[in-house]
Design a protein around this motif. Sequence first.
Motif, short mmCIF file in Angstrom:
data_model
loop_
_atom_site.label_atom_id
_atom_site.label_comp_id
_atom_site.label_asym_id
_atom_site.label_seq_id
_atom_site.Cartn_x
_atom_site.Cartn_y
_atom_site.Cartn_z
N GLN A 71 24.95 17.40 2.98
CA GLN A 71 24.41 17.18 1.64
C GLN A 71 25.46 17.65 0.63
O GLN A 71 26.27 18.53 0.95
CB GLN A 71 23.14 18.01 1.42
CG GLN A 71 22.21 18.08 2.61
CD GLN A 71 21.24 16.94 2.66
OE1 GLN A 71 21.09 16.21 1.69
NE2 GLN A 71 20.58 16.77 3.79
N LYS A 74 25.51 22.46 -3.73
CA LYS A 74 24.72 22.75 -4.93
C LYS A 74 25.11 24.12 -5.48
O LYS A 74 25.04 25.12 -4.75
CB LYS A 74 23.22 22.72 -4.58
CG LYS A 74 22.35 22.96 -5.78
CD LYS A 74 20.91 22.64 -5.49
CE LYS A 74 20.11 22.79 -6.77
NZ LYS A 74 18.72 22.52 -6.59
N ASP B 149 9.67 14.15 9.96
CA ASP B 149 9.05 13.71 8.73
C ASP B 149 8.58 12.25 8.83
O ASP B 149 8.76 11.46 7.89
CB ASP B 149 10.05 13.89 7.56
CG ASP B 149 9.34 13.92 6.22
OD1 ASP B 149 8.12 14.17 6.20
OD2 ASP B 149 10.00 13.67 5.20
N ASP B 236 3.56 22.04 6.04
CA ASP B 236 4.47 21.30 5.15
C ASP B 236 5.93 21.73 5.32
O ASP B 236 6.81 21.27 4.59
CB ASP B 236 4.06 21.47 3.68
CG ASP B 236 4.12 22.93 3.22
OD1 ASP B 236 4.53 23.78 4.05
OD2 ASP B 236 3.78 23.20 2.07
N ARG B 238 7.42 24.46 4.68
CA ARG B 238 8.01 25.17 3.54
C ARG B 238 7.87 26.68 3.64
O ARG B 238 8.48 27.40 2.86
CB ARG B 238 7.39 24.68 2.22
CG ARG B 238 7.89 23.31 1.83
CD ARG B 238 7.29 22.82 0.55
NE ARG B 238 7.82 21.49 0.22
CZ ARG B 238 8.88 21.27 -0.53
NH1 ARG B 238 9.55 22.28 -1.04
NH2 ARG B 238 9.31 20.04 -0.78
N ASP B 453 14.17 27.94 1.99
CA ASP B 453 14.13 27.64 0.56
C ASP B 453 15.42 26.93 0.13
O ASP B 453 15.39 25.99 -0.68
CB ASP B 453 13.95 28.92 -0.27
CG ASP B 453 12.57 29.52 -0.09
OD1 ASP B 453 11.67 28.80 0.40
OD2 ASP B 453 12.39 30.72 -0.40
N TRP B 456 15.30 23.32 1.17
CA TRP B 456 14.47 22.50 0.28
C TRP B 456 15.12 22.31 -1.09
O TRP B 456 14.92 21.28 -1.74
CB TRP B 456 13.06 23.09 0.16
CG TRP B 456 12.25 22.81 1.39
CD1 TRP B 456 11.83 23.70 2.33
CD2 TRP B 456 11.79 21.52 1.84
NE1 TRP B 456 11.14 23.07 3.34
CE2 TRP B 456 11.10 21.72 3.06
CE3 TRP B 456 11.89 20.22 1.35
CZ2 TRP B 456 10.52 20.68 3.78
CZ3 TRP B 456 11.31 19.18 2.06
CH2 TRP B 456 10.62 19.41 3.25
N GLU B 457 15.88 23.30 -1.50
CA GLU B 457 16.59 23.17 -2.77
C GLU B 457 17.57 22.00 -2.72
O GLU B 457 17.76 21.29 -3.71
CB GLU B 457 17.38 24.47 -3.04
CG GLU B 457 16.98 25.18 -4.30
CD GLU B 457 17.79 26.44 -4.50
OE1 GLU B 457 18.70 26.43 -5.32
OE2 GLU B 457 17.50 27.44 -3.82
N THR B 458 18.21 21.82 -1.57
CA THR B 458 19.17 20.72 -1.46
C THR B 458 18.47 19.37 -1.32
O THR B 458 19.10 18.33 -1.50
CB THR B 458 20.11 20.89 -0.25
OG1 THR B 458 19.31 20.92 0.95
CG2 THR B 458 20.93 22.14 -0.35
N GLN B 459 17.18 19.40 -0.99
CA GLN B 459 16.45 18.15 -0.82
C GLN B 459 15.87 17.65 -2.14
O GLN B 459 15.48 16.51 -2.25
CB GLN B 459 15.29 18.32 0.18
CG GLN B 459 15.73 18.79 1.55
CD GLN B 459 16.68 17.81 2.21
OE1 GLN B 459 16.40 16.64 2.39
NE2 GLN B 459 17.86 18.31 2.56
N SER B 460 15.80 18.56 -3.11
CA SER B 460 15.14 18.17 -4.36
C SER B 460 16.10 17.40 -5.26
O SER B 460 17.29 17.54 -5.17
CB SER B 460 14.63 19.41 -5.08
OG SER B 460 15.70 20.29 -5.30
#
Lengths: 319, 460
Positions: A71, A74, B149, B236, B238, B453, B456-460
Amino acid sequence: MTTTDLGAQQPELDPAGSPELLQKIARRRRFRRRMLPYLFIFPWILGVVTFQAYPILDSFYHSFTIYDVFQPAKWIGIRNYVNLAEHAYTRKALMNTFLYVVVSVPGGLVVGLLQALLLNVKVRGLQLFRTLAIVPGTVPVAGAAAVSLFIWSPSLGLINSFLKAFGLKGQAWLSDPEMVKWVFIFMTIQGGIGMLIFLAGLQNVPQELYDASKIDGAKPIQTLFSVTLPMLTPYTLFNLLTSLIGAFQYFAGPMLMTGGGPAGGSLFYAQLIYQNAFTFFKMGHAAALSWILFVISVIVVVTVFRTSASWVYYEGGNN
Amino acid sequence: MQKKGFSRREFLSLAGATGGAALLAACQPVTTSTDDDGMEAAMEPVTVVVQSGWQTGSDSDVWTPCIDLFHEKGTHITIEMIRLHVTPEDTMTAVAGGTAPDVYHRYIGGFAELMARGVMFPLDDLIANAPGFDPDIYLGSQWDNGKWDGVTYGIPVLEGGAMPAICWHKHLIEEAGGDPEVGPTTWPELLDMSRALLTFDDDGNLVQAGYDPKDAYGFTVIAWPVVFDENYISEDKRTFTFDTDAWAEGLDIIAQFWLDPGVDKMQAFADQWPYWTGYPSSGFNNAKRGMIMNGNWMPGAMRNVVDVTGVELDSIGYGFHPNLNEGLKAIDFGTGHTLFMPRTTEVAEDALTFMIHMTSVEVGLIEFEIRAACMWSKPILDAIDLSTVPGLQWFFDAPLEADRLWSPNEFLTPVQSQCENLWQRAIEETMFGAKSAEDALFDINAELQQSLDEYWETQS
């Protein structure tokens, strides 16, 4: 004579040309001559920039990011550094590494020096002894690790079998979190390349100093401390610096033998970096860990250099 | 004037240009040329590169006959095999560097994070258009093995889902005061029997063990949600939930199996008598271990080395592993061998053809012949006789009898490798008394949550 002079003395190919043209040609030639050495070292510069400078700067940038290779990175500011400071295993790996450095580096220097002193004595079979002394250092780390597992195994190991033969109790060398780090320290205290460097240094000590000390009636131990060791201090400095840097990066043995366990007992800092980068896909954390190690190493190396003026003797130098 | 050779200037210019070109070429990702000119181009010879490090040895090579069989079908596809162990680390670097093979074969653990990061090739569209392949050959959650998923990235093959059982030597259970036909049914019973079986020599060395939670299946964190009936991650994906009373209770029990004989003695015993039942020196094969948690490959593995070990295969008992939720018959059904394609493959359709071949009855028969093991596939189960391998029937009946089939989808996480690593840390810290089970789990939970976390931050 400089390259500029050489260029100026070249005969002109076109004597009928204008002075401006001739000057331009001369300037171009001078420029080429100045550039030629750089052209020769260009491949090396390219290698350093591509494979060292760029990754170093890139890792600095990534130490402020979340990055898993797949990815896009960030930006998260200093969060990686803050998180790492909070992790108990960062502190554990640092403490294990400091212990390793503090014990194995001086230990290795002493063993290397003693080996070199022994191998500097003129005896029959000296070449054989020197060869035998360097052989352990030529064994690949992976092979040495595989053999070491058998040596230190609690049930089948050579050491416990040896202890048992004398009625002593075997130890859980690799499965005790406190003992395991000492096993790795003990395993790596050896002469190795440092011994060779000390040996080369010993052969450079001028014979007249030994002759003079003999005339003055110095005993061997006095000669060692007043002549040999001072004359070896530049070699000691070199061995100390390379050993320190190597010790901070100690990795292969624990990685192959215990994976850092049990309970982090043999988790050294370089393995923590590897784990974060390639097992956990946390390149940002790994980069931050690497920069912390870099800063620590620089501080230690600079401190050693700064103090070296007071204890390193260079023949013909000021001290 | 005729030139006789290069001038220095020409030589340096040429050398610079050649070096530059070589550097640029080296920086290009390795790709295979593709052709979209329709059927004629598609039927051109294609090589599909497959990597696996499992069952590749000369005496147990499953791959060669399966690949030969595929080649005999006479397609335009040639399979080239890389016989090398597949790890998430290697896969990551190979895919990032553009040098990955076309198909990876691996046990699912560790690939979850690669699926979650889009490293693998999504197969749903290809499967929908694939002739002659019906995912209904699998039972229930086994098909979820290669999913993340809701997207299919892998196809279960070969021995497929694990279906782990508690297995015991009947005579040893009898010695320990248990019912040899029933085995341990609760955790306290398992602990009591294990204690009763501990035997030491005159020097105090452990020479016989009961049960070791870090054994052939328990070595991985994914074994434990099933037998604790407690997941470590929320639905989920998370939130990590290692910091619950159930996990603390479970970890205390795990540690107890090592604390009873002594951690150093148990480790020494494990070095001498390894877990894996495919080895003749395995502790269970040699009845040095009374009980073991192991998957559907075990009866076949034991049969294959019976000439060396002499173990009586009929004297092994099998049952559902004791559960913290007493009486619950739960089983992990799906965590097994899977074929994946990395996203870098240029021959996805052809690679899928081979992957589907590996699910066929013919391949199932080859594997059964060599390993006496197979996956839970309806056509394969119709074609083989499980009763020829003592004990194997239990594993294939278990998913039908279980109260709860766990799917890998339920407990695999985007940070699975770290989850594995930190779980081992928690076990060791508890065993060595460095921390209480609660504290060890609290700490790993916090560290894992941080990583989750970040994911998920990189997925947003």
